[in-house]
Design an enzyme around this catalytic site. Structure first.
Site, PDB file in Angstrom:
ATOM      1  N   ALA A  69     -12.941  -5.697  13.068  1.00  0.00           N
ATOM      2  CA  ALA A  69     -12.912  -6.713  12.975  1.00  0.00           C
ATOM      3  C   ALA A  69     -11.513  -7.345  12.278  1.00  0.00           C
ATOM      4  CB  ALA A  69     -13.906  -7.930  12.219  1.00  0.00           C
ATOM      5  N   TYR A 128     -14.331  -3.336   9.439  1.00  0.00           N
ATOM      6  CA  TYR A 128     -13.338  -2.586  10.060  1.00  0.00           C
ATOM      7  C   TYR A 128     -12.539  -3.056  11.094  1.00  0.00           C
ATOM      8  CZ  TYR A 128      -9.051   0.890   9.949  1.00  0.00           C
ATOM      9  OH  TYR A 128      -7.508   1.575   9.962  1.00  0.00           O
ATOM     10  N   VAL A 172      -1.977  -7.295  -1.769  1.00  0.00           N
ATOM     11  CA  VAL A 172      -1.805  -8.557  -1.498  1.00  0.00           C
ATOM     12  C   VAL A 172      -3.152  -9.742  -0.719  1.00  0.00           C
ATOM     13  CG1 VAL A 172      -0.541  -6.241  -0.067  1.00  0.00           C
ATOM     14  CG2 VAL A 172      -3.363  -6.717   0.546  1.00  0.00           C
ATOM     15  N   GLY A 231       0.435  -1.259  -0.301  1.00  0.00           N
ATOM     16  CA  GLY A 231       0.188  -0.194   0.110  1.00  0.00           C
ATOM     17  C   GLY A 231       0.642   0.973  -0.289  1.00  0.00           C
ATOM     18  N   SER A 267      -4.882  -0.453  13.817  1.00  0.00           N
ATOM     19  CA  SER A 267      -5.682   0.243  13.862  1.00  0.00           C
ATOM     20  C   SER A 267      -6.101   0.397  15.710  1.00  0.00           C
ATOM     21  CB  SER A 267      -6.307   0.405  12.828  1.00  0.00           C
ATOM     22  OG  SER A 267      -7.873   1.920  13.719  1.00  0.00           O
ATOM     23  N   ASN A 271       0.963  -2.997   5.256  1.00  0.00           N
ATOM     24  CA  ASN A 271       0.194  -1.344   5.371  1.00  0.00           C
ATOM     25  C   ASN A 271      -0.734  -1.261   5.339  1.00  0.00           C
ATOM     26  OD1 ASN A 271       0.150   1.490   5.502  1.00  0.00           O
ATOM     27  ND2 ASN A 271       0.263   1.175   3.987  1.00  0.00           N
ATOM     28  N   LYS A 322      -9.305  -5.400  12.041  1.00  0.00           N
ATOM     29  CA  LYS A 322      -7.450  -4.717  12.906  1.00  0.00           C
ATOM     30  C   LYS A 322      -7.443  -5.578  14.202  1.00  0.00           C
ATOM     31  CE  LYS A 322      -6.657  -1.644  10.001  1.00  0.00           C
ATOM     32  NZ  LYS A 322      -5.445  -2.475   8.622  1.00  0.00           N
TER      33      LYS A 322
END
Length: 280
Positions: free
Chosen positions: A159, A157, A66, A19, A144, A92, A161
């Site tokens: 979940a 999101y 990825v 990324g 995060s 990332n 992280k």
């Protein structure tokens, strides 16, 4: 540790950033390149990766999906053939579409988990297979603070992280004594496209990509399991786990947490990012 010490620890290392075409990834690649690292960036947006790589003078800038192990393997093989063995992999790449879970298409759910979680697992696995025989290396996974807290509107999101944090810790202890280090970075709100149209936590400033990059630089120079940026937001959100659930959730409501990613979102400002994040 001084800038000179960090430069001495990083100069000559082969650092790969996924990324890497924009945001935190590009800031990180730029920071380590300035300290003498040999940098490779990969991004699903090949044109953006090549533009960023040419402008910065990175050793490799190429397309990378990825979520596709063959793409990831081919990318790392290219890096090794052109630059040398990978010393540091910064996983990332990530996306954050917002909205209520009941309205989230299954394709978006799979995309978030595919990029944010599966992509990290794939990258870590492929890096390990290269680093373990050499008994040296460092995998840095960007998660995060949403992996320690939670909020309406970003359930998937969060979940993804949460999973990255648990995964990184498990792999770290699994490979203790191997010579390979593992770290997880927990950014707060960061001024990138990912948070476009959201206003953050009242009273707490958003971080800049350069701050996350600086934290990653420090990790490369002196590895440790976890770093939170900014520390103030990290302290606020991290402390929630030590409070009774009713208290922590009431405090989050007072700070507007129930609305940050739902009805407080500026849809117009966020539209371009949402289209990209959702693969539209």
């Amino acid at each position: 540790m001084t800038t000179g010490d960090r430069a001495a620890a990083i100069t000559g290392k082969v650092v790969v950033v996924t990324g890497g075409a924009r945001g935190i990834g590009l800031a990180t690649a730029t920071a380590v390149h300035r300290l003498g690292a040999r940098v490779a960036i990969g991004d699903v947006d090949e044109a953006a990766a090549k533009t960023a790589g040419e402008a910065a003078g990175f050793a490799v800038a190429a397309k990378l999906d990825v979520t596709d192990p063959e793409s990831f393997e081919a990318f790392l093989a290219e890096v090794e053939s052109r630059v040398g063995p990978v010393d540091v992999l910064v996983n990332n790449a990530g996306v954050m579409p917002v909205g209520l879970l009941a309205d989230e298409p299954d394709a978006v759910t799979r995309r978030v988990l595919g990029i944010n979680t599966y992509g990290v697992i794939v990258g870590t696995k492929l890096a390990l297979r290269r680093m373990l025989p050499r008994r040296t290396g460092h995998v840095i996974n960007v998660a995060s603070l949403a992996g320690e807290a939670y909020a309406p509107g970003v359930a998937t999101y969060c979940a993804s992280k949460y999973a990255v944090i648990g995964f990184t810790d498990a792999v770290r202890v699994e490979n203790r004594g191997s010579g390979v280090d593992f770290s997880v970075v927990l950014p707060s709100f960061v001024n990138t496209e990912l948070t476009a149209g959201t206003r953050g936590i009242p009273g707490f400033r958003a971080a800049e990509p350069a701050e996350i990059a600086a934290a990653i630089v420090r990790l490369i120079a002196r590895p440790r399991p976890v770093v939170r940026v900014t520390w103030q937001t990290g302290l606020l959100l991290g402390s929630q786990k030590f409070l009774p659930r009713r208290v922590s959730e009431a405090a989050a409501r007072v700070l507007g947490g129930d609305h940050l990613f739902t009805d407080d979102v500026d849809a117009d400002r966020r539209r371009a990012y949402e289209h990209r994040a959702r693969g539209i």
